[in-house]
Design a protein around this motif. Structure first.
Motif, PDB file in Angstrom:
ATOM      1  N   ARG A  31       0.814  -1.211   0.000  1.00  0.00           N
ATOM      2  CA  ARG A  31       0.000   0.000   0.000  1.00  0.00           C
ATOM      3  C   ARG A  31       0.855   1.272   0.000  1.00  0.00           C
ATOM      4  N   ASN A  32       1.844   1.356   0.884  1.00  0.00           N
ATOM      5  CA  ASN A  32       2.672   2.564   0.939  1.00  0.00           C
ATOM      6  C   ASN A  32       3.432   2.789  -0.358  1.00  0.00           C
ATOM      7  N   LEU A  33       3.954   1.726  -0.950  1.00  0.00           N
ATOM      8  CA  LEU A  33       4.670   1.843  -2.223  1.00  0.00           C
ATOM      9  C   LEU A  33       3.750   2.437  -3.293  1.00  0.00           C
ATOM     10  N   ARG A  40       3.598  10.965  -6.169  1.00  0.00           N
ATOM     11  CA  ARG A  40       4.558  11.644  -7.044  1.00  0.00           C
ATOM     12  C   ARG A  40       3.965  11.854  -8.436  1.00  0.00           C
ATOM     13  N   MET A  41       3.085  10.969  -8.854  1.00  0.00           N
ATOM     14  CA  MET A  41       2.473  11.118 -10.175  1.00  0.00           C
ATOM     15  C   MET A  41       1.424  12.230 -10.182  1.00  0.00           C
ATOM     16  N   VAL A  42       0.494  12.196  -9.238  1.00  0.00           N
ATOM     17  CA  VAL A  42      -0.643  13.127  -9.272  1.00  0.00           C
ATOM     18  C   VAL A  42      -0.448  14.339  -8.371  1.00  0.00           C
ATOM     19  N   VAL A  43       0.586  14.337  -7.538  1.00  0.00           N
ATOM     20  CA  VAL A  43       0.960  15.462  -6.676  1.00  0.00           C
ATOM     21  C   VAL A  43      -0.182  15.876  -5.747  1.00  0.00           C
ATOM     22  N   ASN A  44      -0.945  14.902  -5.285  1.00  0.00           N
ATOM     23  CA  ASN A  44      -2.020  15.178  -4.344  1.00  0.00           C
ATOM     24  C   ASN A  44      -2.239  13.903  -3.542  1.00  0.00           C
ATOM     25  N   ARG A  45      -1.916  13.949  -2.265  1.00  0.00           N
ATOM     26  CA  ARG A  45      -1.961  12.748  -1.418  1.00  0.00           C
ATOM     27  C   ARG A  45      -3.370  12.171  -1.324  1.00  0.00           C
ATOM     28  N   ILE A 148       9.724   8.970 -12.747  1.00  0.00           N
ATOM     29  CA  ILE A 148       9.483   8.638 -11.338  1.00  0.00           C
ATOM     30  C   ILE A 148       9.936   7.215 -11.034  1.00  0.00           C
ATOM     31  N   MET A 149       9.589   6.274 -11.908  1.00  0.00           N
ATOM     32  CA  MET A 149      10.019   4.889 -11.688  1.00  0.00           C
ATOM     33  C   MET A 149      11.542   4.781 -11.698  1.00  0.00           C
ATOM     34  N   HIS A 150      12.196   5.520 -12.607  1.00  0.00           N
ATOM     35  CA  HIS A 150      13.649   5.426 -12.735  1.00  0.00           C
ATOM     36  C   HIS A 150      14.369   6.114 -11.577  1.00  0.00           C
ATOM     37  N   LYS A 151      14.010   7.347 -11.285  1.00  0.00           N
ATOM     38  CA  LYS A 151      14.751   8.127 -10.295  1.00  0.00           C
ATOM     39  C   LYS A 151      14.310   7.878  -8.862  1.00  0.00           C
ATOM     40  N   TYR A 152      13.012   7.766  -8.632  1.00  0.00           N
ATOM     41  CA  TYR A 152      12.529   7.630  -7.256  1.00  0.00           C
ATOM     42  C   TYR A 152      12.415   6.174  -6.818  1.00  0.00           C
ATOM     43  N   ASP A 153      11.980   5.307  -7.731  1.00  0.00           N
ATOM     44  CA  ASP A 153      11.790   3.898  -7.371  1.00  0.00           C
ATOM     45  C   ASP A 153      12.951   3.019  -7.838  1.00  0.00           C
ATOM     46  N   GLU A 154      13.965   3.639  -8.456  1.00  0.00           N
ATOM     47  CA  GLU A 154      15.207   2.992  -8.864  1.00  0.00           C
ATOM     48  C   GLU A 154      14.992   1.742  -9.724  1.00  0.00           C
ATOM     49  N   MET A 155      14.044   1.839 -10.654  1.00  0.00           N
ATOM     50  CA  MET A 155      13.789   0.741 -11.573  1.00  0.00           C
ATOM     51  C   MET A 155      14.676   0.915 -12.805  1.00  0.00           C
TER      52      MET A 155
END
Length: 193
Positions: A31-33, A40-45, A148-155
């Protein structure tokens, strides 16, 4: 199937057999992931929380068609990215454009304050971070997802390709365009002007 199946895949296989406790554990583990990626995608929690619910509803509804041929995380990111892209498409239809003007007062991440750092340094850091967030928000949704996947999630590119349903070379081209756009938009940060 090999003996080295990851725990999430094992849980998903149990979910296919309608094991509710396995679904609950799978949701708790991921869930947290999912929420952080969507934030980060929609910029609204708040929207990210709602979309995360949609992700897990889709996972549950798709449980019978799940095949453990790829990593569970790839399948999870694919569903999550599709939910985000659908959100952008639906939002664009309803508003005729995607708003990039989310208030910068929305906290992205809370950190302990470093009392040793000068206020000017913190303010400059906040301005730079805000400019980077604005530049990433302005990217087309697929480019934003890839960054986001590349830089933040290190994919790596192969993992991103699996999520986006394209070839690694297509991801490489997508990333090149995204980083070129970011480089041009953030040029003032490099020159200090």
């Amino acid at each position: 199937m090999t003996a080295t199946v990851d725990l999430d895949t094992q849980l998903m296989i149990a979910v296919q057999r309608d094991d509710a406790s396995s679904f609950s554990e799978l949701l708790n583990r991921n869930r947290n992931l999912v929420v952080n990626y969507l934030s980060r995608m929609v910029v609204n929690r708040a929207i990210a929380e709602e979309l995360a619910q949609d992700v897990f509803v889709r996972i549950y509804r798709s449980r019978q068609t799940y095949e453990p041929t790829a990593k569970f995380s790839t399948w999870l990111y694919r569903i999550t990215t599709n939910v985000a892209l659908n959100h952008f498409r639906d939002e664009k239809r309803s508003q005729n454009q995607v708003s990039l003007d989310v208030p910068d007062s929305v906290p992205v991440r809370r950190e302990a304050q470093d009392r040793g750092q000068l206020i000017e340094d913190r303010l400059v850091g906040e301005v730079v971070a805000r400019q980077i967030r604005h530049a990433i928000r302005a990217l087309p949704p697929k480019q934003r997802a890839a960054v986001i996947m590349h830089k933040y999630d290190e994919m790596d590119y192969a993992q991103i390709a699996g999520v986006l349903g394209c070839s690694p070379s297509a991801v490489k081209a997508l990333m090149f365009r995204a980083y070129e756009t970011l480089r041009l938009r953030l040029r003032s940060l490099q020159t200090g002007s």
